[in-house]
Write a protein that holds these residues in place. Sequence first.
Motif, PDB file in Angstrom:
ATOM      1  N   LYS A 142      16.834  22.057  45.081  1.00 57.24           N
ATOM      2  CA  LYS A 142      15.988  20.860  45.179  1.00 57.24           C
ATOM      3  C   LYS A 142      16.214  19.907  44.003  1.00 57.24           C
ATOM      4  N   ASP A 143      16.171  20.441  42.791  1.00 56.41           N
ATOM      5  CA  ASP A 143      16.256  19.585  41.613  1.00 56.41           C
ATOM      6  C   ASP A 143      17.600  18.874  41.520  1.00 56.41           C
ATOM      7  N   GLU A 144      18.681  19.569  41.863  1.00 57.08           N
ATOM      8  CA  GLU A 144      20.001  18.938  41.824  1.00 57.08           C
ATOM      9  C   GLU A 144      20.121  17.853  42.889  1.00 57.08           C
ATOM     10  N   MET A 145      19.508  18.074  44.049  1.00 55.75           N
ATOM     11  CA  MET A 145      19.523  17.043  45.093  1.00 55.75           C
ATOM     12  C   MET A 145      18.794  15.790  44.628  1.00 55.75           C
ATOM     13  N   VAL A 146      17.642  15.981  43.996  1.00 58.19           N
ATOM     14  CA  VAL A 146      16.874  14.842  43.483  1.00 58.19           C
ATOM     15  C   VAL A 146      17.694  14.084  42.442  1.00 58.19           C
ATOM     16  N   ALA A 147      18.304  14.818  41.511  1.00 54.82           N
ATOM     17  CA  ALA A 147      19.097  14.178  40.453  1.00 54.82           C
ATOM     18  C   ALA A 147      20.267  13.391  41.030  1.00 54.82           C
ATOM     19  N   LYS A 148      20.972  13.989  41.999  1.00 57.90           N
ATOM     20  CA  LYS A 148      22.117  13.299  42.615  1.00 57.90           C
ATOM     21  C   LYS A 148      21.663  12.053  43.366  1.00 57.90           C
ATOM     22  N   ALA A 149      20.554  12.160  44.069  1.00 56.05           N
ATOM     23  CA  ALA A 149      20.024  11.006  44.813  1.00 56.05           C
ATOM     24  C   ALA A 149      19.693   9.860  43.867  1.00 56.05           C
ATOM     25  N   LEU A 150      19.064  10.164  42.755  1.00 50.90           N
ATOM     26  CA  LEU A 150      18.683   9.120  41.795  1.00 50.90           C
ATOM     27  C   LEU A 150      19.923   8.488  41.166  1.00 50.90           C
ATOM     28  N   LYS A 151      20.979   9.283  40.985  1.00 48.20           N
ATOM     29  CA  LYS A 151      22.223   8.719  40.452  1.00 48.20           C
ATOM     30  C   LYS A 151      22.844   7.747  41.448  1.00 48.20           C
ATOM     31  N   ALA A 179      12.971  18.152  48.395  1.00 48.13           N
ATOM     32  CA  ALA A 179      13.616  17.104  47.589  1.00 48.13           C
ATOM     33  C   ALA A 179      13.278  15.731  48.164  1.00 48.13           C
ATOM     34  N   GLY A 180      13.312  15.634  49.501  1.00 53.72           N
ATOM     35  CA  GLY A 180      12.955  14.378  50.159  1.00 53.72           C
ATOM     36  C   GLY A 180      11.523  13.977  49.857  1.00 53.72           C
ATOM     37  N   LYS A 181      10.625  14.941  49.896  1.00 55.05           N
ATOM     38  CA  LYS A 181       9.208  14.668  49.593  1.00 55.05           C
ATOM     39  C   LYS A 181       9.050  14.127  48.179  1.00 55.05           C
ATOM     40  N   GLU A 182       9.743  14.753  47.222  1.00 57.58           N
ATOM     41  CA  GLU A 182       9.646  14.304  45.829  1.00 57.58           C
ATOM     42  C   GLU A 182      10.249  12.915  45.640  1.00 57.58           C
ATOM     43  N   LEU A 183      11.386  12.671  46.266  1.00 61.79           N
ATOM     44  CA  LEU A 183      12.026  11.359  46.140  1.00 61.79           C
ATOM     45  C   LEU A 183      11.151  10.259  46.721  1.00 61.79           C
ATOM     46  N   GLU A 184      10.519  10.533  47.854  1.00 64.94           N
ATOM     47  CA  GLU A 184       9.641   9.535  48.493  1.00 64.94           C
ATOM     48  C   GLU A 184       8.384   9.294  47.650  1.00 64.94           C
ATOM     49  N   GLU A 185       7.719  10.385  47.240  1.00 67.77           N
ATOM     50  CA  GLU A 185       6.422  10.279  46.560  1.00 67.77           C
ATOM     51  C   GLU A 185       6.540   9.767  45.130  1.00 67.77           C
ATOM     52  N   LYS A 186       7.502  10.301  44.381  1.00 66.07           N
ATOM     53  CA  LYS A 186       7.580  10.009  42.947  1.00 66.07           C
ATOM     54  C   LYS A 186       8.493   8.844  42.599  1.00 66.07           C
ATOM     55  N   HIS A 187       9.486   8.600  43.444  1.00 68.19           N
ATOM     56  CA  HIS A 187      10.502   7.619  43.077  1.00 68.19           C
ATOM     57  C   HIS A 187      10.631   6.462  44.068  1.00 68.19           C
ATOM     58  N   GLY A 188       9.903   6.526  45.176  1.00 68.35           N
ATOM     59  CA  GLY A 188       9.992   5.456  46.165  1.00 68.35           C
ATOM     60  C   GLY A 188      11.360   5.345  46.800  1.00 68.35           C
ATOM     61  N   VAL A 189      12.097   6.466  46.849  1.00 71.98           N
ATOM     62  CA  VAL A 189      13.425   6.488  47.447  1.00 71.98           C
ATOM     63  C   VAL A 189      13.298   6.971  48.891  1.00 71.98           C
ATOM     64  N   HIS A 190      13.826   6.203  49.818  1.00 72.72           N
ATOM     65  CA  HIS A 190      13.721   6.546  51.236  1.00 72.72           C
ATOM     66  C   HIS A 190      14.802   7.553  51.625  1.00 72.72           C
ATOM     67  N   CYS A 191      14.398   8.549  52.419  1.00 75.05           N
ATOM     68  CA  CYS A 191      15.315   9.638  52.751  1.00 75.05           C
ATOM     69  C   CYS A 191      15.554   9.771  54.245  1.00 75.05           C
ATOM     70  N   ASN A 192      16.775  10.185  54.556  1.00 73.12           N
ATOM     71  CA  ASN A 192      17.225  10.466  55.918  1.00 73.12           C
ATOM     72  C   ASN A 192      17.585  11.941  55.952  1.00 73.12           C
ATOM     73  N   MET A 193      16.774  12.741  56.647  1.00 77.64           N
ATOM     74  CA  MET A 193      17.014  14.189  56.706  1.00 77.64           C
ATOM     75  C   MET A 193      17.993  14.494  57.829  1.00 77.64           C
ATOM     76  N   ALA A 208       6.285  16.265  55.133  1.00 77.76           N
ATOM     77  CA  ALA A 208       6.766  15.799  53.833  1.00 77.76           C
ATOM     78  C   ALA A 208       6.756  14.277  53.737  1.00 77.76           C
ATOM     79  N   LYS A 209       6.503  13.610  54.865  1.00 77.32           N
ATOM     80  CA  LYS A 209       6.428  12.145  54.941  1.00 77.32           C
ATOM     81  C   LYS A 209       7.726  11.466  54.514  1.00 77.32           C
ATOM     82  N   VAL A 210       8.851  12.060  54.919  1.00 80.58           N
ATOM     83  CA  VAL A 210      10.125  11.382  54.664  1.00 80.58           C
ATOM     84  C   VAL A 210      10.245  10.193  55.608  1.00 80.58           C
TER      85      VAL A 210
END
Length: 364
Positions: A142-151, A179-193, A208-210
């Motif tokens: 999860k954490d690596e996915m979040v980090a890569k997405a933010l990069k 990871a999608g939930k965290e990106l949406e909630e904390k970073h406002g990054v939209h995710c496609n699962m 998770a409200k992706v």
Amino acid sequence: MESALNQLKKFTVVVADTGDFNAIDEYKHPAPDKRRKMESALNQLKKFTVVVADTGDFNAIDEYKPQDATTNPSLILAAAKMPAYQSLLDQAIKYGIAKGGTEEEQVAHTMDKLFVSFGLEILKKVPGRVSTEVDARLSFDKDEMVAKALKLIALYEEAGISKERVLIKLSSTWEGIQAGKELEEKHGVHCNMTLLFSFAQAVACAEAKVTLISPFVGRILDWYKENTDRKSYEPHEDPGVISVTKIYNYYKKFGYSTVVMGASFRNTGEVKALAGCDLLTISPGLLAELSQDHSSITEMLSEEKAKACDLKKIHLDEKDFRWQHNEDRMAVEKLSDGIRKFAADAIKLETMIKEKMLSVKNGQ
């Protein structure tokens, strides 16, 4: 194509067997609306559904005018081999070398830059959003996915593109969904699962409200053909179509914000059977078929129909998710297979990059 009647007139004198003057007038001089060719199935489909191009080929995007576009490692690998896109690969390699570090770090920087470079070019051609995928090899971290997405988002923003125009694609593992939930909630990054095959995956994504899910239609059909005695299905019987229809109806019945984008089609019958789905991501080959098809398209999915469905709302925590997903043999096999195949194509792309990078460093 010219009507059978007009073709027949080239070979035969046609006589109207009628006393109806209007009928005689009609078939001699068809009314303007009857002469007019019915619009393409693709244009009809766009009235019910947002059409997304499933490609990294900019020319296909230009031709079929989709709203959005989506990519994955396999599509980027295919596009990167095309002479037309060598400049993007070369620029990404120069960027990776300039960032420094070990060879592996330089390759990683190059991969990120290449994926974003394709996304930037696509965004010049679509009015909506582009989906850019996180490395499938991170699917259980999860954490690596979040980090890569933010990069990836940072690279888009450095190029002047708002995160609102980007969807980050993540594998629909439990870790990917979180990871999608965290990106949406904390970073406002939209995710496609992506790589979504089971109802359990769909429920967990909604909870998770992706922003969006991409349930795979064709790969589900592939599995049933390979693992059962049945080798052909009508569109309304297609197990992939049935799966996406159930997910769509569940989301609309219970008012989830997550939208459904049917993906991975094997034929236009599957596409037509899901007309009305929020979005459909379609390959250039099938877009071409739909643009030449002038049969009538009917809206098959709608919120109104969904509200009338007999479905019960469920909640899934991690253990429930893992059990229910595990109970679906098709979904378990196709998810793991999809992750392996995307990872394999990412490795092939890295190998190509390493070879080119070596040539650049050697001044060739």
